[in-house]
Scaffold this active site. Structure first.
Site, PDB file in Angstrom:
ATOM      1  N   HIS A 160      -2.153  -7.771   7.384  1.00  0.00           N
ATOM      2  CA  HIS A 160      -0.806  -7.720   7.949  1.00  0.00           C
ATOM      3  C   HIS A 160      -0.662  -6.816   9.173  1.00  0.00           C
ATOM      4  O   HIS A 160       0.279  -6.967   9.956  1.00  0.00           O
ATOM      5  CB  HIS A 160       0.181  -7.260   6.875  1.00  0.00           C
ATOM      6  CG  HIS A 160       1.575  -7.764   7.071  1.00  0.00           C
ATOM      7  ND1 HIS A 160       2.136  -7.978   8.314  1.00  0.00           N
ATOM      8  CD2 HIS A 160       2.538  -8.101   6.177  1.00  0.00           C
ATOM      9  CE1 HIS A 160       3.372  -8.426   8.165  1.00  0.00           C
ATOM     10  NE2 HIS A 160       3.642  -8.509   6.893  1.00  0.00           N
ATOM     11  N   TYR A 170      15.801  -6.431   1.472  1.00  0.00           N
ATOM     12  CA  TYR A 170      15.103  -6.469   2.763  1.00  0.00           C
ATOM     13  C   TYR A 170      14.864  -7.926   3.147  1.00  0.00           C
ATOM     14  O   TYR A 170      14.298  -8.700   2.374  1.00  0.00           O
ATOM     15  CB  TYR A 170      13.766  -5.739   2.620  1.00  0.00           C
ATOM     16  CG  TYR A 170      12.892  -5.685   3.855  1.00  0.00           C
ATOM     17  CD1 TYR A 170      12.741  -4.491   4.563  1.00  0.00           C
ATOM     18  CD2 TYR A 170      12.174  -6.790   4.304  1.00  0.00           C
ATOM     19  CE1 TYR A 170      11.916  -4.417   5.682  1.00  0.00           C
ATOM     20  CE2 TYR A 170      11.356  -6.731   5.422  1.00  0.00           C
ATOM     21  CZ  TYR A 170      11.224  -5.543   6.099  1.00  0.00           C
ATOM     22  OH  TYR A 170      10.407  -5.472   7.207  1.00  0.00           O
ATOM     23  N   THR A 206       9.201  -6.683  14.000  1.00  0.00           N
ATOM     24  CA  THR A 206      10.259  -7.085  13.064  1.00  0.00           C
ATOM     25  C   THR A 206      11.357  -6.035  12.997  1.00  0.00           C
ATOM     26  O   THR A 206      11.192  -4.905  13.426  1.00  0.00           O
ATOM     27  CB  THR A 206       9.697  -7.272  11.640  1.00  0.00           C
ATOM     28  OG1 THR A 206       9.142  -6.033  11.190  1.00  0.00           O
ATOM     29  CG2 THR A 206       8.652  -8.366  11.605  1.00  0.00           C
TER      30      THR A 206
END
Length: 740
Positions: A439, A555, A568
């Site tokens: 990630h 979230y 993001t």
């Protein structure tokens, strides 16, 4: 399979007569061709760099300006208003006969035209920059969000979750922070924003991803699924041959900068920086912080099968191997019967366990000799490939099949994925594929862009023959894949086993429930006059309230790629408007028109928050950066400490789709990937990923932990299913009739 011999460019022997060199013509040929390929790539980059440097101008537009100026000059029309004559005065006549009056006039015309051309480019760029910086098109009313506004927006977001006493305490902390600490911290952020291209992304990558010392398997890495509703070849090596070839085609387009940027709502181009580290990238473990190692190029992939590692070349000379040749190479690995070396089988468990243990083992046991060479072959590969021995996929008749498929991609058996690579391409025995993605280097939509290209290229451009093999004939003269060699001592084997036990305990604790929601999709949702994302997010809040009897901090990831190097921002989906609607849904005293009105208010609020996040006016990344600055300065802020310690018990994300229009989804409605998923963020919470897959279906991936008595992924999935149908019933949305 016979081991491939290590090719060397030259050997030498010391004799009484001197040093005798033996050159290998074949090896030198490969070195020469590799250099040619490298210089071709550099030339393309230089050419693109020049064209990008003068954008939106071009050599042709420069020539047009020069010709127009020269033509007007010959017609005795001075469009320069005397500037050409003025420039000519400063060009010396010189001693040569070549610098005549006419020559100096031509040079002056060229200088003036170039100046006009450059000025036009500068003005056009500034205008374009102003236009792209304007985000008001996403709002009817939108302005700059100040630091003070963000602090109070945070308070608004937690109000539904706190009682009066807790909220009063938080309000006092926020007020103290606003008056005393925030102004000083903000000055440093302003300074960074002047210096850095993005004041958030580098700290976000370092502190959220690379400094985490826990396992990245499940906790950070995520997975992506294959087309699940369409048939494909069941020849494992053939499917892999086509897909690996398609991936390298994508990489070639990336290297040549031929991939068009994704457009936000079809209007504004989004930053493509994250794509640069898609290939040839590995996360290198460190004791305090990991680093991302990215290479300019890599000509091979690393492959794992039945406990053994291989190196497979992607090129022959400068030519990319054809799918049939790649299939042959992968089939050679599948047919190999050589034994597993001591410590080799579970070696990749080091990448699944704790980062400090992996960093120490790497430094101690993989820093010299065969181990170093083999580890470099993996870490310097374009990406990692796993040939699995199991079959997985989605069978609509078997409810558990999609969940088992997701579990296999999320963690496998904890040692058959190299979790540090930018991504691991997983090929199951029945030809079904998937990705496990690290990630830190990029977010899911970037990987989704690659995956859409690959699946569409495989399905519509490369195809297979009648027997399920790749098109064409294989080149049997290709050297077989190279088996990687290891010398792993017993002490290291114990560390590997320890990492495996940590990873297995984590994997066994993950409950994953994946399902396809069939009653309706975005087509009918739009009839509610709501965005599909807001509809699903409100349904998640209703489902969570029914599941746990309370609300929680929620979230939702939103892209900020309309900004350079953007990643993001958080959308806090649990709003006062949404909780009001959810409570009303559980109260029989409300009439349907009242519920519809409450739903629309909640949907409008959610859409507004999403737009704020996309346009850089979110809350969480700014507060995160203020917190980082406070740590650098040694300042303690009770407000920031409270904000950053709050657990996200419901973490959600929507999977992007149709970023590339390589086929018509209306003509091929079953060519749908099922999206992907991730592990739960909180031990007592849920992770929910969903993909609104076309007009008539939605895929959900729900994760939780068996060790928590408060969560149950399948129970929550059932609540989500019911919540979606209950909200649709408010608007009397008919479910689409199944095709006969």
């Amino acid at each position: 399979m016979a081991e491939a011999h290590q090719a060397v460019a030259f050997q030498f022997t010391v004799t009484p007569d001197g040093v005798d060199f033996q050159l290998s013509r074949e090896a030198l040929k490969h070195v020469y061709l590799s250099g040619i390929n490298s210089w071709k790539k550099r030339f393309i980059r230089i050419k693109n760099g020049i064209l990008r440097g003068v954008y939106p101008g071009s050599p042709t537009s420069w020539l047009v300006v020069v010709m127009a100026t020269m033509g007007s000059s010959y017609c005795n029309v001075d469009i320069s208003m005397g500037m050409i004559c003025h420039i000519r005065k400063y060009i010396p006549e010189g001693c040569s006969n070549y610098l005549t009056l006419q020559t100096r006039t031509l040079i002056s015309v060229g200088i003036f035209s170039t100046g006009v051309w450059v000025t036009g480019i500068f003005l056009f760029r500034q205008t374009l920059k102003l236009l792209l910086s304007y985000h008001g098109w996403m709002f009817e009313m939108h302005g700059q969000t100040s630091r003070i506004t963000k602090i109070w927006a945070y308070l608004e977001s937690v109000r539904p979750l706190l009682d009066d006493e807790e909220y009063y305490r938080m309000e006092m902390l926020a007020k103290d922070f606003q008056e005393r600490t925030a102004p000083r911290l903000q000055k440093y952020l302003v300074l960074k924003s002047w210096w850095a291209t993005n004041y958030v992304s580098d700290w976000w990558e370092e502190y959220i991803y690379l400094r985490s010392r826990g396992p990245i398997m499940v906790n950070s890495n995520y997975y992506v699924m294959d087309f699940v509703l369409t048939p494909h070849t069941e020849v494992q090596a053939a499917r892999l041959g086509n897909v690996v070839h398609a991936m390298i085609m994508y990489r070639r387009k990336l290297d040549r900068e031929e991939i068009k940027p994704v457009m936000a709502l079809g209007i504004v181009p989004m930053c493509s920086y994250q794509m640069e580290r898609m290939f040839n990238t590995t996360r290198i473990p460190g004791k305090e912080s990991d680093v991302l190692q990215h290479l300019v190029d890599s000509r091979h992939v690393a492959v794992y099968h039945k406990g053994r590692f291989y190196k497979v070349w992607l090129y022959q000379g400068t030519q990319l191997l054809k799918p049939r040749d790649l299939e042959m190479q992968f089939q050679r690995i599948l047919d190999d019967t050589c034994p597993i070396q001591p410590g080799e089988e579970k070696l990749a468990a080091l990448t699944a366990g704790g980062r400090v243990q992996w960093a120490e083992a790497r430094q101690t046991y993989f820093n010299t000799g065969k181990n170093k060479a083999s580890l470099e072959a993996i870490e310097k590969a374009a990406f990692f490939v796993t040939l699995d021995e199991e079959s997985h996929g989605y069978d609509p008749e078997d409810e558990a099949s999609l969940s088992l498929y997701g579990k296999a991609l999320l963690h496998g058996n904890c040692y058959n994925r190299w979790f540090d690579k930018s991504f691991t391409l997983v090929a199951f025995k029945n030809g079904k594929l998937g990705l496990n993605t690290e990630h830190a280097w990029a977010d899911a939509p970037v990987v989704g862009h690659l995956w859409e290209f690959v699946l569409a290229t495989d399905a519509f451009h490369l195809d297979y023959n009648e027997s399920g093999h790749c098109q064409g004939k294989p080149n049997h003269s290709l050297a077989p894949p190279q088996r990687l060699q290891w010398e792993i001592p017993e002490e290291c084997q114990k560390i590997i086993e320890s990492s495996y036990e940590v990873a297995k305990a984590l994997a066994d604790d993950v409950e994953l429930y994946c399902f396809q929601f069939l009653p309706f999709g975005k087509g009918l949702i739009k009839k509610c006059r709501s965005s599909p994302d807001a509809f699903v997010q409100i349904a998640l809040q209703l489902a969570h309230f029914r599941d746990k009897g309370n609300f929680c901090l929620t979230y939702e990831a939103s892209m900020t790629r309309m900004f350079r190097d953007g990643r993001t921002e958080t959308v806090r989906s649990c709003t006062a408007e949404t909780t009001a609607f959810v409570r009303a849904m559980t109260d029989s005293g409300y009439m349907k028109p009242d519920l519809q009105d409450l739903f629309r208010k909640a949907a409008e609020k959610h859409q507004h928050l999403y737009r704020l996040a996309m346009t850089g006016a979110g809350i969480d990344r700014h507060l995160f950066c203020l917190y980082v600055v406070s740590k650098y300065l040694g300042l303690h802020s009770p407000f920031l400490a409270q904000v950053l310690s709050e657990p996200w018990r419901l973490s959600t994300s929507q999977t992007a789709q149709f970023q590339i229009r390589m086929f018509d989804p209306e003509k091929y409605p079953n060519h749908l990937a099922a999206g992907g998923g991730f592990g739960p963020v909180a031990d007592d919470g849920y992770g929910v990923s969903y993909m609104i897959a076309g007009e008539n279906t939605i895929f959900f991936h729900i994760s939780s932990k068996f060790s928590s008595s408060e969560t149950n992924a399948q129970r929550f999935g059932n609540h989500i299913h019911q919540a979606l149908e209950d909200i649709a019933a408010l608007f009397e949305l008919p479910s689409p009739k199944p095709e006969s």
